[in-house]
Design an enzyme around this catalytic site. Structure first.
Site, short mmCIF file in Angstrom:
data_model
loop_
_atom_site.label_atom_id
_atom_site.label_comp_id
_atom_site.label_asym_id
_atom_site.label_seq_id
_atom_site.Cartn_x
_atom_site.Cartn_y
_atom_site.Cartn_z
N VAL A 103 106.96 52.60 21.45
CA VAL A 103 106.84 51.16 21.48
C VAL A 103 107.31 50.61 22.82
O VAL A 103 107.84 51.28 23.84
CB VAL A 103 108.12 50.49 20.43
CG1 VAL A 103 107.71 51.04 18.93
CG2 VAL A 103 109.56 51.42 20.77
N SER A 104 106.76 49.50 23.03
CA SER A 104 106.63 48.72 24.52
C SER A 104 107.92 48.10 24.79
O SER A 104 108.28 48.10 25.84
CB SER A 104 105.51 47.90 24.67
OG SER A 104 104.40 48.37 24.18
N SER A 105 108.75 47.67 23.88
CA SER A 105 109.91 46.89 24.31
C SER A 105 111.14 47.29 23.51
O SER A 105 110.95 47.95 22.32
CB SER A 105 109.77 45.46 24.28
OG SER A 105 109.54 45.18 22.87
#
Length: 185
Positions: A8-10
């Site tokens: 996941v990016s954040s």
């Protein structure tokens, strides 16, 4: 061995839905993940993916929810796939529904990775156009200023304080004090 990889990016995102989708179809024996990691970060520089690439062996299968979990840059995704291929490790992507050990799967991977990179560039272009438009309309962008520069300058002068003392007094960084004190009154 069947290995799962999640990314996941954040911090605001969760990999729970990725894990659940993979768990519905595969009995994963070992999980690797990267949290708060942009797809722009090269695969070899991501802790979880790097550990996965070191761990997997001949005959293993890596399952990802979507190919863009490996990266959004065509070259990086293809380099990761090549590392897996050299180790004779299969790669399965659920969302796209293909097995990358076949020639058709490799062709599809190349096209999808190219489309993912194109989409990332399109998103960036739209973002920059939106920022430009907002600036032209006079909108303030970014986070609201939490430091009153005048108060910082005045306190520092009145107390004959150093930059470090001022930073500690206000609970701000040294660079913030320097920036506040360098601004014109």
């Amino acid at each position: 061995m069947i290995v799962g990889y999640l990314r996941v990016s954040s911090d605001q995102q969760s990999n729970d839905s990725q894990r659940m989708s993979i768990d519905e179809r595969f009995k994963i024996e070992r999980w690797y993940q990267d949290n708060s990691t942009s797809g722009l970060t090269k695969g070899s520089e991501r802790k979880g993916l790097g550990e996965l690439l070191e761990f997997v062996r001949d005959g293993d299968t890596v399952v990802v929810y979507a190919i863009d979990r490996l990266g959004r840059n065509t070259i990086d995704v293809l380099e990761t796939v090549e590392v897996l291929n050299k180790k004779n490790v299969a790669l399965i992507s659920l969302r796209e529904g293909f097995d990358l050990t076949t020639d058709h799967g490799k062709l599809l991977l190349t096209m999808l990775a190219g489309l993912a990179e194109l989409e990332r560039k399109n998103i960036y272009a739209r973002q920059m156009a939106g920022i430009k438009n907002a600036r032209e309309k006079g909108k303030l962008l970014g986070r609201r200023k939490s430091i009153d520069d005048q108060s910082v300058r005045d306190w520092r002068v009145c107390n004959n304080a150093s930059i470090r003392e001022t930073a500690e007094h206000f609970g701000i960084s040294i660079s913030s004090v320097k920036r506040s004190c360098s601004l014109k009154k």
